[in-house]
Design a protein around this motif. Structure first.
Motif, PDB file in Angstrom:
ATOM      1  N   ARG A  23       1.037  -1.280  -0.026  1.00  0.00           N
ATOM      2  CA  ARG A  23      -0.062  -0.137  -0.020  1.00  0.00           C
ATOM      3  C   ARG A  23       0.825   1.313   0.042  1.00  0.00           C
ATOM      4  NH1 ARG A  23      -5.118  -1.433   0.663  1.00  0.00           N
ATOM      5  NH2 ARG A  23      -5.560  -3.377   1.340  1.00  0.00           N
ATOM      6  N   PRO A  24       0.287   2.583  -0.455  1.00  0.00           N
ATOM      7  CA  PRO A  24       1.170   3.741  -0.548  1.00  0.00           C
ATOM      8  C   PRO A  24       1.705   3.930   0.707  1.00  0.00           C
ATOM      9  CG  PRO A  24      -1.367   4.208  -0.619  1.00  0.00           C
ATOM     10  CD  PRO A  24      -1.215   2.637  -0.762  1.00  0.00           C
ATOM     11  N   GLY A  25       3.021   4.326   0.471  1.00  0.00           N
ATOM     12  CA  GLY A  25       3.790   4.731   1.737  1.00  0.00           C
ATOM     13  C   GLY A  25       4.138   6.339   1.367  1.00  0.00           C
ATOM     14  N   ILE A  26       5.063   7.039   2.052  1.00  0.00           N
ATOM     15  CA  ILE A  26       5.495   8.205   1.982  1.00  0.00           C
ATOM     16  C   ILE A  26       6.278   8.383   0.847  1.00  0.00           C
ATOM     17  CG2 ILE A  26       6.391  10.385   2.948  1.00  0.00           C
ATOM     18  CD1 ILE A  26       5.785   9.126   5.681  1.00  0.00           C
ATOM     19  N   ILE A  27       5.758   9.071  -0.105  1.00  0.00           N
ATOM     20  CA  ILE A  27       6.752   9.406  -1.637  1.00  0.00           C
ATOM     21  C   ILE A  27       7.884   9.998  -1.363  1.00  0.00           C
ATOM     22  CG2 ILE A  27       4.581   8.711  -3.087  1.00  0.00           C
ATOM     23  CD1 ILE A  27       4.520  11.698  -3.572  1.00  0.00           C
ATOM     24  N   PRO A  28       9.043  10.018  -2.135  1.00  0.00           N
ATOM     25  CA  PRO A  28      10.127  10.694  -1.764  1.00  0.00           C
ATOM     26  C   PRO A  28       9.881  12.176  -1.652  1.00  0.00           C
ATOM     27  CG  PRO A  28      10.532   8.667  -3.410  1.00  0.00           C
ATOM     28  CD  PRO A  28       9.092   8.830  -3.054  1.00  0.00           C
ATOM     29  N   GLN A  29       9.054  12.519  -2.917  1.00  0.00           N
ATOM     30  CA  GLN A  29       8.762  14.008  -2.724  1.00  0.00           C
ATOM     31  C   GLN A  29       8.385  14.631  -1.541  1.00  0.00           C
ATOM     32  OE1 GLN A  29       7.704  11.627  -4.793  1.00  0.00           O
ATOM     33  NE2 GLN A  29       8.004  12.291  -7.207  1.00  0.00           N
ATOM     34  N   LYS A  49       9.943  23.101  -6.783  1.00  0.00           N
ATOM     35  CA  LYS A  49      10.060  21.873  -7.656  1.00  0.00           C
ATOM     36  C   LYS A  49       8.570  21.194  -7.728  1.00  0.00           C
ATOM     37  CE  LYS A  49      13.552  19.154  -6.458  1.00  0.00           C
ATOM     38  NZ  LYS A  49      14.341  18.322  -5.579  1.00  0.00           N
ATOM     39  N   TYR A  50       7.785  21.272  -6.661  1.00  0.00           N
ATOM     40  CA  TYR A  50       6.404  20.436  -6.468  1.00  0.00           C
ATOM     41  C   TYR A  50       5.352  21.218  -6.443  1.00  0.00           C
ATOM     42  CZ  TYR A  50      10.311  17.068  -5.299  1.00  0.00           C
ATOM     43  OH  TYR A  50      11.580  16.491  -5.295  1.00  0.00           O
ATOM     44  N   CYS A  51       5.289  22.721  -6.523  1.00  0.00           N
ATOM     45  CA  CYS A  51       3.864  23.117  -6.166  1.00  0.00           C
ATOM     46  C   CYS A  51       4.067  24.635  -7.311  1.00  0.00           C
ATOM     47  CB  CYS A  51       4.077  24.017  -4.807  1.00  0.00           C
ATOM     48  SG  CYS A  51       4.197  23.029  -3.439  1.00  0.00           S
ATOM     49  N   ASP A  52       2.611  24.523  -7.647  1.00  0.00           N
ATOM     50  CA  ASP A  52       2.158  25.735  -8.415  1.00  0.00           C
ATOM     51  C   ASP A  52       2.039  26.976  -7.306  1.00  0.00           C
ATOM     52  OD1 ASP A  52       1.766  24.193 -10.600  1.00  0.00           O
ATOM     53  OD2 ASP A  52      -0.433  23.805 -10.486  1.00  0.00           O
ATOM     54  N   PRO A  53       2.161  28.000  -8.080  1.00  0.00           N
ATOM     55  CA  PRO A  53       2.231  29.324  -7.206  1.00  0.00           C
ATOM     56  C   PRO A  53       1.243  29.450  -6.143  1.00  0.00           C
ATOM     57  CG  PRO A  53       2.899  30.054  -9.555  1.00  0.00           C
ATOM     58  CD  PRO A  53       2.350  28.461  -9.541  1.00  0.00           C
ATOM     59  N   GLY A  54       0.065  29.293  -6.289  1.00  0.00           N
ATOM     60  CA  GLY A  54      -1.246  29.126  -5.533  1.00  0.00           C
ATOM     61  C   GLY A  54      -0.732  28.486  -4.354  1.00  0.00           C
ATOM     62  N   ILE A  55      -0.379  27.167  -4.523  1.00  0.00           N
ATOM     63  CA  ILE A  55      -0.298  26.179  -3.334  1.00  0.00           C
ATOM     64  C   ILE A  55       1.112  26.830  -2.836  1.00  0.00           C
ATOM     65  CG2 ILE A  55       0.308  23.746  -2.782  1.00  0.00           C
ATOM     66  CD1 ILE A  55      -1.652  22.871  -4.834  1.00  0.00           C
ATOM     67  N   MET A  56       1.812  27.285  -3.537  1.00  0.00           N
ATOM     68  CA  MET A  56       3.307  27.569  -2.870  1.00  0.00           C
ATOM     69  C   MET A  56       2.998  28.667  -1.713  1.00  0.00           C
ATOM     70  SD  MET A  56       6.813  28.494  -4.610  1.00  0.00           S
ATOM     71  CE  MET A  56       8.357  29.087  -3.653  1.00  0.00           C
ATOM     72  N   ARG A  57       2.194  29.713  -2.034  1.00  0.00           N
ATOM     73  CA  ARG A  57       2.056  30.609  -1.041  1.00  0.00           C
ATOM     74  C   ARG A  57       1.468  30.070   0.324  1.00  0.00           C
ATOM     75  NH1 ARG A  57       0.746  33.593  -6.002  1.00  0.00           N
ATOM     76  NH2 ARG A  57      -1.356  32.887  -5.962  1.00  0.00           N
ATOM     77  N   GLN A  58       0.381  29.194   0.093  1.00  0.00           N
ATOM     78  CA  GLN A  58      -0.184  28.624   1.428  1.00  0.00           C
ATOM     79  C   GLN A  58       0.868  27.709   1.896  1.00  0.00           C
ATOM     80  OE1 GLN A  58      -3.559  26.111  -0.973  1.00  0.00           O
ATOM     81  NE2 GLN A  58      -4.307  26.384   1.150  1.00  0.00           N
ATOM     82  N   ALA A  59       1.613  26.800   1.250  1.00  0.00           N
ATOM     83  CA  ALA A  59       2.634  26.079   1.816  1.00  0.00           C
ATOM     84  C   ALA A  59       3.903  26.664   2.711  1.00  0.00           C
ATOM     85  CB  ALA A  59       3.364  25.123   0.862  1.00  0.00           C
ATOM     86  N   MET A  60       4.169  27.945   2.468  1.00  0.00           N
ATOM     87  CA  MET A  60       5.066  28.750   3.158  1.00  0.00           C
ATOM     88  C   MET A  60       4.807  28.926   4.511  1.00  0.00           C
ATOM     89  SD  MET A  60       7.695  29.092   1.324  1.00  0.00           S
ATOM     90  CE  MET A  60       8.685  30.257   2.395  1.00  0.00           C
TER      91      MET A  60
END
Length: 229
Positions: A23-29, A49-60
């Motif tokens: 079953r799915p584990g934690i992917i490397p990314q 590397k992994y986020c579009d600008p909108g999600i990147m602003r959230q993720a910060m």
């Protein structure tokens, strides 16, 4: 005596089969993102590397969470979603230090496709002792799990607890104090190993700690659709 031996053998067989589940584990990314909270520059570079600008602003905003860790993994169609916890570092009056924050992030084709903040967990859920956290995170293999159990459990409880290895990504849903005891009610989905133990059933158990040792373990059985034992 034969029944005891067969019972112990069955527990270890189930544990080994659980570890072998695909079953799915934690992917490397995802691992890379969680390990990049050391500095804003490092974290920004990984997000790009992994986020579009909108999600990147959230993720910060997640940079204030130190040492995040996954407590639940779900497969939603083509996406793999992780529920994550971590303790915040104090950055302002609005974000208190050492509060346990939770969020959900979904990945698809190596990209973050959604991010949802759940906010701070109630204080009762934050009072999980380090030893309990270590046990819950040690479900990666039978050897790893048994090594951790030996640190905190007597032999009789180890024999019981090895059966919990078929529960993947356990998480605490209730914390209680009863005198010198700290008692946790835990849930987690099972890895299917036989017709008697179906896959993806939410199982529940209760574990009591005293002086950093497990003193009792009680299996509560599967969680019902209504969420009651």
């Amino acid at each position: 005596m034969k029944k005891v031996v067969w019972g112990i053998a069955a527990v270890f067989l189930l544990a080994g089969m659980a570890w072998a589940d695909s079953r799915p584990g934690i992917i490397p990314q995802m691992q890379e993102c969680m390990q990049s909270h050391g500095s804003p520059a490092q974290y920004t570079a990984v997000l790009q590397k992994y986020c579009d600008p909108g999600i990147m602003r959230q993720a910060m905003g997640l940079l204030v969470i130190k040492k995040p860790y996954v407590i639940k993994t779900e497969q939603n169609g083509a996406a793999v979603c992780y529920t994550v916890e971590g303790t915040t570092e104090e950055t302002s009056r609005e974000i208190p230090a050492d509060s346990l924050q939770t969020y959900n992030v979904c990945w698809e084709n190596g990209r973050v496709v959604s991010l949802e903040f759940y906010g701070a967990k109630p204080r009762v859920h934050q009072e999980i002792i380090p030893e309990m956290r270590e046990c819950m995170r040690a479900h990666g293999s039978p050897a790893e799990y048994e090594a951790v159990l030996k640190k905190y459990c007597d032999p009789d409880i180890i024999r019981q607890a090895m059966g919990l290895l078929v529960v993947k990504e356990p998480y605490v849903v209730k914390t209680e104090r009863k005198g010198p005891l700290t008692i946790y009610t835990v849930e987690g989905r099972t890895v299917g190993t036989s017709s008697e133990i179906p896959s993806d059933v939410v199982q529940r158990y209760r574990v009591s700690w005293r002086n950093a040792k497990v003193v009792s373990l009680e299996f509560l059985g599967p969680k019902t659709a209504a969420g009651k034992p």
